[in-house]
Design a protein around this motif. Structure first.
Motif, mmCIF file in Angstrom:
data_model
loop_
_atom_site.group_PDB
_atom_site.id
_atom_site.type_symbol
_atom_site.label_atom_id
_atom_site.label_comp_id
_atom_site.label_asym_id
_atom_site.label_seq_id
_atom_site.Cartn_x
_atom_site.Cartn_y
_atom_site.Cartn_z
ATOM 1 N N ARG A 284 0.818 -1.218 0.000
ATOM 2 C CA ARG A 284 0.000 0.000 0.000
ATOM 3 C C ARG A 284 0.848 1.262 0.000
ATOM 4 N N ASN A 285 2.150 1.121 0.229
ATOM 5 C CA ASN A 285 3.040 2.275 0.155
ATOM 6 C C ASN A 285 3.388 2.648 -1.270
ATOM 7 N N GLY A 294 6.965 -9.134 -6.970
ATOM 8 C CA GLY A 294 5.826 -9.473 -7.819
ATOM 9 C C GLY A 294 5.328 -10.886 -7.656
ATOM 10 N N CYS A 295 5.345 -11.397 -6.423
ATOM 11 C CA CYS A 295 4.966 -12.798 -6.204
ATOM 12 C C CYS A 295 3.462 -13.017 -6.120
ATOM 13 N N THR A 296 2.673 -11.956 -6.037
ATOM 14 C CA THR A 296 1.196 -11.970 -6.024
ATOM 15 C C THR A 296 0.589 -12.515 -4.739
ATOM 16 N N SER A 297 1.378 -12.774 -3.687
ATOM 17 C CA SER A 297 0.801 -13.260 -2.426
ATOM 18 C C SER A 297 -0.168 -12.238 -1.843
ATOM 19 N N CYS A 298 0.173 -10.943 -1.969
ATOM 20 C CA CYS A 298 -0.705 -9.906 -1.436
ATOM 21 C C CYS A 298 -2.021 -9.851 -2.204
ATOM 22 N N ILE A 299 -2.006 -10.178 -3.487
ATOM 23 C CA ILE A 299 -3.250 -10.193 -4.269
ATOM 24 C C ILE A 299 -4.190 -11.271 -3.745
ATOM 25 N N ASN A 314 -9.785 -7.568 -6.328
ATOM 26 C CA ASN A 314 -8.829 -6.795 -7.124
ATOM 27 C C ASN A 314 -8.530 -5.409 -6.545
ATOM 28 N N LEU A 315 -8.636 -5.268 -5.229
ATOM 29 C CA LEU A 315 -8.139 -4.040 -4.608
ATOM 30 C C LEU A 315 -6.622 -3.967 -4.800
ATOM 31 N N ILE A 316 -5.974 -5.117 -4.738
ATOM 32 C CA ILE A 316 -4.580 -5.252 -5.153
ATOM 33 C C ILE A 316 -4.590 -6.146 -6.384
ATOM 34 N N ARG A 317 -3.942 -5.711 -7.444
ATOM 35 C CA ARG A 317 -4.036 -6.446 -8.710
ATOM 36 C C ARG A 317 -2.865 -6.098 -9.601
#
Length: 467
Positions: A284-285, A294-299, A314-317
């Motif tokens: 979010r920073n 870019g591992c997409t774990s946060c997605i 898809n708030l994180i995408r």
């Protein structure tokens, strides 16, 4: 890169895995199994099958991949390369750098998250063993803080034993890429005292891999890897990255019953995206953080939370900064098409050069210090040449030499026939012609043909007395 306005931007001044007094903070990534994690898992298993399987595959008695720096012997996709092919290797390296640069401009560190061996081994092998033995991130923290009782000793010994065995397997695989399957089999089956250099190399590789995956971990990506540093100069606001939609998510806040939260963003500040990150960052920073791989774990983590609170996913995408700011969906545009076209042209050029590459290489020189020889008896003029032929294929090369009339070739000794794969032969021959029969001032042509009908034409000068 990001238009997020943060009052506290202290994250820019220190590493996430470092305390204010400079000590390392151990990262315990939470485990999240979502749609993208499953896709990464399947893709990683495919890559690992290729990585561990390719050294065992041979073509015509040679490995399909070999990087023998010591003997200067390289094989790519079953095609051998020699020092004489340096121009092809150099062109391939340049094309690879351009490919990486253009690919990074378009898609950021998607390589790091999906295909890098460091990420694949760490997340899909070593991390899974750690979850299996020590438990999730909370259980790992409790175990680290617990006293050294029998349970902790058993878990530590079990985990690190598996880590060492896995590192040993990886080191042997990489060694096979360097020396080939046949030499590796000799190394592991014959007495160790006969192969002390090879044994030391295996132990060195094993220790290095164990240190990297058991202790160094995310520092490889954050500190050592130069590719991450390229992001700062290659990415722009149209690059597709793992991004947080700050327009939709801000202002963030916890869910509170009985409180009007209509002005609040969709982010509930649960910190799941931070908890699952293997490098410990807060996505979010902004998307300009070099530590993001870019591992997409946060997605996956955010999608799971959004599903639970009945909010759109898809708030994180995967998106660009301009895509988030303008709230437009990602489309195949002219920029993507242009970059993709350049990449295809580069790959096509390399493929064309490889497909049209001659299976042998010939070096023809007139013998230094000599011009021509006259044979008054037979009324002939001759020139002496030296020839070197390198067999760059994996097949035995039986070559035939032809020259246009009225000239003929007379070998000094045995003609070069039956050239073994990877070997070079040297020989000498005369080119003879009747005096005055060769009227042209152009270079003469020598045609070399193998049994498959492949032809190489060499041009050289023929010197004769003036009429």
């Amino acid at each position: 890169m990001s238009n997020i306005s943060l009052e506290n931007d202290d994250y820019r001044n220190h590493l996430y895995n470092q305390s204010k007094d400079g000590k390392r903070l151990w990262i315990y990534p939470g485990r999240i199994i979502g749609r993208l994690y499953r896709l990464r898992t399947y893709f990683s298993y495919l890559l690992m099958i290729l990585l561990f399987g390719l050294p065992w595959i041979e073509r015509k008695g040679e490995p399909v991949f070999l990087f023998n720096v010591i003997e200067r012997k390289f094989i790519f996709f079953g095609v051998p390369f020699f020092p004489q092919d340096f121009h092809l290797v150099a062109l391939g390296l340049v094309a690879s750098l351009i490919f990486i640069s253009l690919f990074t401009v378009l898609f950021g560190r998607v390589w790091c998250g999906w295909a890098c061996p460091q990420t694949i081994f760490m997340e899909m092998l070593f991390r899974k063993i750690e979850y299996w033995i020590d438990g999730d991130d909370k259980a790992q923290k409790r175990l680290d803080a617990a006293p050294w009782d029998s349970q902790k000793i058993v878990k530590r010994v079990s985990k690190h034993t598996l880590f060492i065995l896995l590192s040993f397997a990886i080191s042997n695989t990489f060694l096979m890429y360097i020396m080939g399957k046949k030499e590796w089999i000799k190394l592991v089956t014959e007495p160790p005292m006969d192969h002390l250099t090879g044994l030391f190399t295996i132990l060195l590789f094993t220790g290095t891999f164990y240190f990297v995956f058991a202790r160094f971990r995310e520092l490889v990506c954050i500190v050592v890897c130069p590719y991450g540093r390229l992001q700062g100069v290659l990415l722009d606001n149209n690059s597709i990255l793992v991004s947080y939609d700050h327009k939709r998510g801000e202002p963030r806040g916890k869910i509170q019953k009985g409180v009007d939260q209509s002005q609040q963003g969709d982010c509930i500040d649960c910190h799941w995206c931070v908890r699952v990150c293997p490098t410990g960052i807060d996505i979010r920073n902004g998307s300009n953080q070099l530590e993001c791989i870019g591992c997409t774990s946060c997605i996956d983590a955010c999608d799971e939370v959004m599903e639970k609170i009945n909010k759109p996913k898809n708030l994180i995408r995967y998106d660009s900064v301009n895509g988030i700011n303008e709230q437009k969906k990602l489309k195949f545009n002219l920029r993507i098409g242009a970059y993709s076209g350049v990449l295809l042209l580069l790959v096509g050029a390399i493929a064309f050069l490889l497909l049209t590459r001659s299976p042998w290489e010939t070096t023809l020189l007139r013998t230094p210090g000599m011009t021509f020889q006259l044979d008054e008896k037979n009324k002939e003029v001759s020139n002496l040449y030296s020839i070197e032929i390198l067999n760059k294929s994996l097949d035995l090369q039986n070559l035939q030499f032809q020259i246009e009339s009225p000239m003929r070739i007379q070998w000094v000794g045995t003609p070069p026939k039956g050239i073994e794969p990877g070997k070079m032969v040297k020989s000498e021959f005369f080119i003879k012609a009747p005096i005055g029969a060769w009227k042209s001032k152009d270079k003469i042509e020598i045609h070399i043909q193998n049994k498959d009908g492949e032809i190489e034409t060499i041009k050289t000068r023929f010197i004769q007395p003036d009429e």
